[in-house]
Scaffold this motif. Structure first.
Motif, PDB file in Angstrom:
ATOM      1  N   GLY A 236       0.817  -1.207   0.000  1.00  0.00           N
ATOM      2  CA  GLY A 236       0.000   0.000   0.000  1.00  0.00           C
ATOM      3  C   GLY A 236       0.845   1.250   0.000  1.00  0.00           C
ATOM      4  O   GLY A 236       0.543   2.226  -0.698  1.00  0.00           O
ATOM      5  N   ILE A 237       1.926   1.242   0.781  1.00  0.00           N
ATOM      6  CA  ILE A 237       2.837   2.390   0.817  1.00  0.00           C
ATOM      7  C   ILE A 237       3.481   2.605  -0.541  1.00  0.00           C
ATOM      8  O   ILE A 237       3.563   3.721  -1.049  1.00  0.00           O
ATOM      9  CB  ILE A 237       3.910   2.182   1.897  1.00  0.00           C
ATOM     10  N   LEU A 238       3.928   1.504  -1.167  1.00  0.00           N
ATOM     11  CA  LEU A 238       4.554   1.597  -2.478  1.00  0.00           C
ATOM     12  C   LEU A 238       3.560   2.125  -3.510  1.00  0.00           C
ATOM     13  O   LEU A 238       3.886   2.986  -4.330  1.00  0.00           O
ATOM     14  CB  LEU A 238       5.079   0.224  -2.914  1.00  0.00           C
ATOM     15  N   GLU A 239       2.328   1.628  -3.445  1.00  0.00           N
ATOM     16  CA  GLU A 239       1.309   2.076  -4.389  1.00  0.00           C
ATOM     17  C   GLU A 239       1.036   3.566  -4.221  1.00  0.00           C
ATOM     18  O   GLU A 239       0.894   4.297  -5.198  1.00  0.00           O
ATOM     19  CB  GLU A 239       0.033   1.266  -4.182  1.00  0.00           C
ATOM     20  N   ASP A 240       0.965   4.023  -2.964  1.00  0.00           N
ATOM     21  CA  ASP A 240       0.745   5.450  -2.710  1.00  0.00           C
ATOM     22  C   ASP A 240       1.860   6.291  -3.318  1.00  0.00           C
ATOM     23  O   ASP A 240       1.616   7.374  -3.862  1.00  0.00           O
ATOM     24  CB  ASP A 240       0.654   5.721  -1.210  1.00  0.00           C
ATOM     25  N   MET A 241       3.101   5.798  -3.217  1.00  0.00           N
ATOM     26  CA  MET A 241       4.233   6.538  -3.766  1.00  0.00           C
ATOM     27  C   MET A 241       4.138   6.631  -5.290  1.00  0.00           C
ATOM     28  O   MET A 241       4.437   7.658  -5.890  1.00  0.00           O
ATOM     29  CB  MET A 241       5.553   5.862  -3.367  1.00  0.00           C
ATOM     30  N   ILE A 242       3.700   5.544  -5.933  1.00  0.00           N
ATOM     31  CA  ILE A 242       3.594   5.530  -7.394  1.00  0.00           C
ATOM     32  C   ILE A 242       2.473   6.451  -7.862  1.00  0.00           C
ATOM     33  O   ILE A 242       2.596   7.174  -8.846  1.00  0.00           O
ATOM     34  CB  ILE A 242       3.355   4.082  -7.889  1.00  0.00           C
ATOM     35  N   VAL A 243       1.364   6.437  -7.138  1.00  0.00           N
ATOM     36  CA  VAL A 243       0.184   7.201  -7.529  1.00  0.00           C
ATOM     37  C   VAL A 243       0.310   8.686  -7.170  1.00  0.00           C
ATOM     38  O   VAL A 243      -0.340   9.533  -7.771  1.00  0.00           O
ATOM     39  CB  VAL A 243      -1.075   6.585  -6.878  1.00  0.00           C
ATOM     40  N   ALA A 244       1.175   9.012  -6.206  1.00  0.00           N
ATOM     41  CA  ALA A 244       1.259  10.377  -5.680  1.00  0.00           C
ATOM     42  C   ALA A 244       1.334  11.470  -6.740  1.00  0.00           C
ATOM     43  O   ALA A 244       0.639  12.492  -6.631  1.00  0.00           O
ATOM     44  CB  ALA A 244       2.454  10.484  -4.726  1.00  0.00           C
ATOM     45  N   PRO A 245       2.136  11.333  -7.818  1.00  0.00           N
ATOM     46  CA  PRO A 245       2.236  12.441  -8.791  1.00  0.00           C
ATOM     47  C   PRO A 245       0.920  12.770  -9.497  1.00  0.00           C
ATOM     48  O   PRO A 245       0.739  13.879  -9.989  1.00  0.00           O
ATOM     49  CB  PRO A 245       3.292  11.932  -9.781  1.00  0.00           C
ATOM     50  N   VAL A 246      -0.006  11.782  -9.595  1.00  0.00           N
ATOM     51  CA  VAL A 246      -1.273  12.020 -10.305  1.00  0.00           C
ATOM     52  C   VAL A 246      -2.462  11.851  -9.368  1.00  0.00           C
ATOM     53  O   VAL A 246      -3.594  11.672  -9.812  1.00  0.00           O
ATOM     54  CB  VAL A 246      -1.410  11.068 -11.518  1.00  0.00           C
ATOM     55  N   HIS A 247      -2.210  11.925  -8.055  1.00  0.00           N
ATOM     56  CA  HIS A 247      -3.260  11.669  -7.074  1.00  0.00           C
ATOM     57  C   HIS A 247      -4.432  12.636  -7.235  1.00  0.00           C
ATOM     58  O   HIS A 247      -5.604  12.229  -7.206  1.00  0.00           O
ATOM     59  CB  HIS A 247      -2.675  11.764  -5.661  1.00  0.00           C
ATOM     60  N   ARG A 248      -4.142  13.918  -7.413  1.00  0.00           N
ATOM     61  CA  ARG A 248      -5.204  14.920  -7.513  1.00  0.00           C
ATOM     62  C   ARG A 248      -6.094  14.648  -8.720  1.00  0.00           C
ATOM     63  O   ARG A 248      -7.333  14.694  -8.628  1.00  0.00           O
ATOM     64  CB  ARG A 248      -4.604  16.310  -7.611  1.00  0.00           C
ATOM     65  N   GLU A 249      -5.492  14.340  -9.874  1.00  0.00           N
ATOM     66  CA  GLU A 249      -6.262  14.072 -11.073  1.00  0.00           C
ATOM     67  C   GLU A 249      -7.129  12.823 -10.913  1.00  0.00           C
ATOM     68  O   GLU A 249      -8.287  12.787 -11.351  1.00  0.00           O
ATOM     69  CB  GLU A 249      -5.322  13.895 -12.273  1.00  0.00           C
TER      70      GLU A 249
END
Length: 299
Positions: A236-249
């Motif tokens: 889950g932590i790794l996934e959050d890191m990957i998704v972070a740059p496009v999280h808002r979109e």
């Protein structure tokens, strides 16, 4: 910069840019807190930083994973330096630009390189090289901290040499450290060849091709060994890191309920982003992956 008198003659040896050329292009700007080499930002740090990094990587991820990571970082750094040399001195003979890798390695205080054999033909992708590394910072710091090593430890420098050399050929160039000062040898010795000359079945070649050069998201052995509960948390932590740059979109798309097509190169994290959005929109549905195409959301 102060240079010992017995070193002055050495600064003008070799092709361009010589060590003297590089030192002449080095600028210290104390008012900005910056050091530049021909306009490129440099950092002066203690040799112990690299040793600390290696120790921490080994402690957290194990020796093999630490070696892979440092080979990878060294490889990227080597490629960047090769491109920098070609940009900064655009009129260089290609042979001088190629051999400048040994000199930029010296001017940064990493190691003193002695060439035993260096045979290259850029047009025909032919290369073989044999070099001695004197006073390697990786080897010296390792031996100072841990005593005699049982295998070569100059991982970042070996990766650097491969990355730098490979820029000039259409084939991957790999170096092996066949002796190391950290093992008690007088100096480190590295041998370089094309990946074809080493052979695709060579164990080190396989590590480089399968692990060092990969770009897909990875989880560490430590994460894989911590059991189902810990593994899920780490994932889950790794996934959050990957998704972070496009999280808002992704949040906006989830709220709007819009159909979504996620595209990108292999290893960019498209499936992770699709999985994150799918979980938000369809908690009870399944995500299906279409291989060879973009990641899509289906209920």
């Amino acid at each position: 910069m102060k240079t010992h008198r017995d070193e002055l003659e050495f600064l003008d040896r070799g092709g361009r840019p010589t060590l003297a050329d590089m030192l002449d292009r080095m600028t210290f700007r104390p008012s900005r807190g910056s050091i530049e080499l021909n306009g490129a930002r440099m950092v002066l740090s203690r040799a112990t930083f690299g040793a600390d990094l290696q120790d921490e990587l080994i402690r957290r991820f194990g020796e093999h994973e630490a070696m892979v990571l440092l080979l990878r970082l060294g490889y990227r750094n080597g490629r960047e330096d090769a491109e920098f040399i070609r940009r900064a001195w655009p009129n260089l003979d290609i042979g001088d630009a190629f051999t400048a890798g040994t000199r930029i390695h010296m001017v940064t205080g990493t190691v003193r390189v002695e060439t035993l054999h260096n045979d290259f033909d850029f047009k025909n992708n032919r290369f073989s090289g044999d070099f001695l590394w004197h006073d390697s910072v990786e080897a010296m710091e390792y031996a100072r901290r841990h005593g005699r090593a049982t295998k070569p430890v100059c991982w970042a420098q070996t990766g650097y040499a491969a990355g730098y050399a490979s820029v000039f050929f259409s084939k991957l160039i790999l170096y092996k450290e066949v002796s190391c000062a950290a093992m008690g040898d007088k100096s480190c010795r590295v041998v370089g060849k094309t990946v074809d000359d080493w052979g695709k079945d060579d164990p080190f070649v396989r590590i480089f091709l399968d692990e060092v050069l990969v770009t897909r998201p990875e989880t560490s052995p430590r994460m894989r060994k911590e059991g189902v509960a810990q593994g899920s948390k780490a994932a889950g932590i790794l996934e959050d890191m990957i998704v972070a740059p496009v999280h808002r979109e992704l949040e906006q798309l989830a709220r709007a309920g819009l159909s979504t097509l996620i595209t990108g190169p292999d290893g960019a994290g498209c499936f992770k982003a699709a999985a994150w959005l799918h979980t938000r929109r369809f908690p009870s549905g399944q995500l299906h992956r279409v291989h060879g195409a973009s990641d899509t959301l289906r209920r």
